[in-house]
Scaffold this motif. Structure first.
Motif, short mmCIF file in Angstrom:
data_model
loop_
_atom_site.label_atom_id
_atom_site.label_comp_id
_atom_site.label_asym_id
_atom_site.label_seq_id
_atom_site.Cartn_x
_atom_site.Cartn_y
_atom_site.Cartn_z
N ALA A 200 -6.77 4.16 12.65
CA ALA A 200 -7.23 3.71 11.35
C ALA A 200 -8.04 4.85 10.90
O ALA A 200 -8.06 5.00 9.59
CB ALA A 200 -8.09 2.40 11.37
N ALA A 201 -8.99 5.42 11.63
CA ALA A 201 -9.54 6.62 11.26
C ALA A 201 -8.60 7.58 10.55
O ALA A 201 -8.85 8.40 9.79
CB ALA A 201 -10.48 7.46 12.33
N ARG B 262 -5.89 0.54 6.15
CA ARG B 262 -6.11 1.51 4.81
C ARG B 262 -5.87 0.87 3.51
O ARG B 262 -6.64 1.05 2.55
CB ARG B 262 -5.04 2.66 5.25
CG ARG B 262 -4.99 3.57 3.92
CD ARG B 262 -3.48 4.44 4.01
NE ARG B 262 -2.38 3.48 3.45
CZ ARG B 262 -1.08 3.78 4.00
NH1 ARG B 262 -0.94 4.97 4.39
NH2 ARG B 262 -0.28 2.98 3.42
N ASP B 263 -4.77 -0.12 3.43
CA ASP B 263 -4.60 -0.61 2.34
C ASP B 263 -5.52 -1.82 1.76
O ASP B 263 -5.99 -1.92 0.58
CB ASP B 263 -3.12 -1.41 2.08
CG ASP B 263 -1.99 -0.42 1.96
OD1 ASP B 263 -2.38 0.84 2.01
OD2 ASP B 263 -0.85 -0.66 2.50
N LEU B 264 -6.10 -2.52 2.86
CA LEU B 264 -7.07 -3.36 2.70
C LEU B 264 -8.30 -2.70 2.08
O LEU B 264 -8.95 -3.04 1.47
CB LEU B 264 -7.28 -4.33 3.87
CG LEU B 264 -6.26 -5.08 4.02
CD1 LEU B 264 -6.61 -5.86 5.63
CD2 LEU B 264 -6.10 -6.19 3.20
N PRO C 157 1.26 -3.74 3.32
CA PRO C 157 2.55 -3.90 3.26
C PRO C 157 3.23 -5.18 3.80
O PRO C 157 4.44 -5.38 3.59
CB PRO C 157 2.86 -2.86 4.38
CG PRO C 157 1.44 -2.57 5.17
CD PRO C 157 0.73 -2.89 4.31
N VAL C 158 2.53 -6.17 4.29
CA VAL C 158 2.96 -7.39 4.89
C VAL C 158 1.78 -8.30 4.51
O VAL C 158 0.61 -8.07 4.33
CB VAL C 158 3.24 -7.59 6.32
CG1 VAL C 158 4.53 -6.44 6.49
CG2 VAL C 158 2.08 -7.26 7.24
N SER C 159 2.28 -9.78 4.41
CA SER C 159 1.14 -10.83 4.53
C SER C 159 0.47 -10.66 5.61
O SER C 159 0.53 -10.67 6.77
CB SER C 159 1.96 -12.10 4.23
OG SER C 159 0.86 -13.17 4.18
N ILE C 160 -1.06 -10.77 5.16
CA ILE C 160 -1.96 -11.04 6.29
C ILE C 160 -2.38 -12.38 6.57
O ILE C 160 -3.42 -12.50 7.54
CB ILE C 160 -3.14 -9.90 5.96
CG1 ILE C 160 -4.03 -10.39 5.10
CG2 ILE C 160 -2.85 -8.50 6.20
CD1 ILE C 160 -5.52 -9.95 4.74
#
Length: 423
Positions: A22-23, A398-400, A407-410
């Motif tokens: 994630a970093a 990253r997107d959140l 890229p997909v439903s969470i």
């Protein structure tokens, strides 16, 4: 204001494979990342995992039949799934929740959630390592799950149909073909499932260190500190540590088996997070024995060839974070391996290891954005699939963090399945 109380952009608590990937992704997106851990990156469970990119593993750890096995689990400390009797009273509520999640509808939800993450994992790893120059850290793109009993073959045939329905490339082969592909296998192997969209890494710690170097090149920083109290407000997130307070615009909690208390403080939700204690036995003299990772359907362990030797890993033990390691669980893996192979392994200079794998009763991780103005990000509870799912989880995080659509439903991974977060 103290020196540590300056406003950071985004702080990540947790220096394992989830936090480090994630970093990297957040740094590549232009975020100023401060990674925080009480130890150095990779010092925890991420260095000792099996090294297998287990994209085929879309099934929960156990099914409802575990209910009838509890007495055996308490009496057999070396079985593939064991419960330390001194921890039984602590784990019982968790096991009950796990059994509730074995109902057909919940099991389908788990499988769909795992398939969504794992199905995107290999491509995510290839993309991440392609951008960071680490393509050679993934070795073979195939693996086998072998079996030794006819009854297991029937179970695997049913499982194969479910995998194929989830677009997992898999074929059944007999024992002779398995030995053609992997000559080291013995004649106890009756057949196998052959996977062609899996793989393994040269060395899990080397992989993590490579990604962390790449993240630092993008501007990420590290502080060795132990996080304490968290306060989430509309403007900032404040972290009290043994090195002083830190404030950030956003905070990502990715500290694996140690996430529970921090999540409870920050969100008001007490996630039912426990830990699978995973063991491995590293055999430095056996780096050339196998060309690919070999899992055993009955023995519930895996043999992975790595740069530093052959790693035997697997089994699940519930004993909490405090009990000392039961090293017999590591050494019994050698016995299992020898019974699958044509020739006994060389265990000269063998090294056992034990680490904590964070697990939730529905076998799905928490990946979410919550709190005032979405300042709190969560990525924990990947149980034994942390390595597999790390690169794709980092992309979701990253997107959140950027406020865009992932890229997909969470929905399968939200914290709210365990209670309503505050804020």
């Amino acid at each position: 204001m103290s020196d540590t109380d300056q406003l950071e952009d985004i702080v990540i608590i947790g220096g394992g494979i989830i936090g480090v990937t994630a970093a990297y992704e957040l740094s590549c997106a232009g975020r100023r990342v401060l990674l925080m851990d009480k130890e150095y990156p990779g010092a925890g469970a991420s260095q000792g995992n099996a090294g297998h990119l287990a994209t085929e593993q879309i099934f929960p750890v156990a099914d409802a039949s575990i209910l009838w096995q509890v007495p055996k689990l308490l009496l057999d400390p070396l079985g593939p799934l064991a419960i330390d009797w001194r921890y039984a009273h602590r784990i019982t509520p968790w096991l009950f929740r796990m059994l509730l999640n074995m109902r057909p509808a919940q099991q389908r939800r788990t499988m769909e959630g795992l398939a969504q993450l794992s199905g995107n994992s290999l491509a995510a790893w290839e993309d991440l390592l392609g951008r960071s120059g680490g393509q050679d850290l993934i070795r073979s793109r195939e693996s086998l799950t072998v079996f030794e009993r006819p009854a297991t073959q029937r179970k695997l045939q049913r499982a194969m149909k479910q995998m194929q329905a989830c677009d997992i490339p898999v074929t059944a082969i007999d024992g002779d073909e398995a030995r053609e592909r992997v000559p080291a296998l013995g004649h106890s192997v009756l057949g196998a499932l052959h996977f062609t969209a899996t793989g393994h890494v040269a060395d899990p710690l080397m992989l993590l260190e490579h990604i962390w170097v790449a993240a630092r090149e993008q501007g990420a920083r590290f502080v060795q500190a132990e996080a304490g109290d968290l306060t989430v407000s509309a403007d900032t997130v404040r972290v009290e540590t043994d090195k002083g307070p830190y404030r950030a615009s956003q905070l990502l909690l990715a500290c694996g088996a140690h996430s529970r208390n921090l999540v409870r403080q920050a969100s008001g939700v007490n996630p039912p997070l426990d830990t699978e204690r995973g063991y491995h036995l590293m055999l430095p003299a056996e780096s050339d024995r196998l060309p690919m990772a070999i899992a055993s359907a009955e023995r519930r362990f895996i043999m992975t060839p790595m740069q530093g030797g052959l790693r035997l890993a697997g089994t699940v033990e519930f004993a909490g974070l405090e009990r000392p390691a039961n090293w017999r669980r590591a050494w019994v893996l050698r016995t299992h391996a020898n019974q699958l192979l044509a020739r006994d392994l060389d265990d000269d200079q063998a090294e056992p290891w034990m680490g904590f794998r964070p697990t939730l009763p529905d076998c799905l991780p928490v990946i979410d954005r919550i709190g005032a103005n979405g300042r709190l990000l969560l990525a924990f509870g990947h149980h034994h699939l942390g390595l597999t799912q790390a690169a794709f989880t980092a992309r979701i995080v990253r997107d959140l963090a950027e406020g865009g659509p992932p890229p997909v439903s969470i929905e399968p991974y939200r914290l709210s399945r365990f209670g309503r977060p505050k804020g």
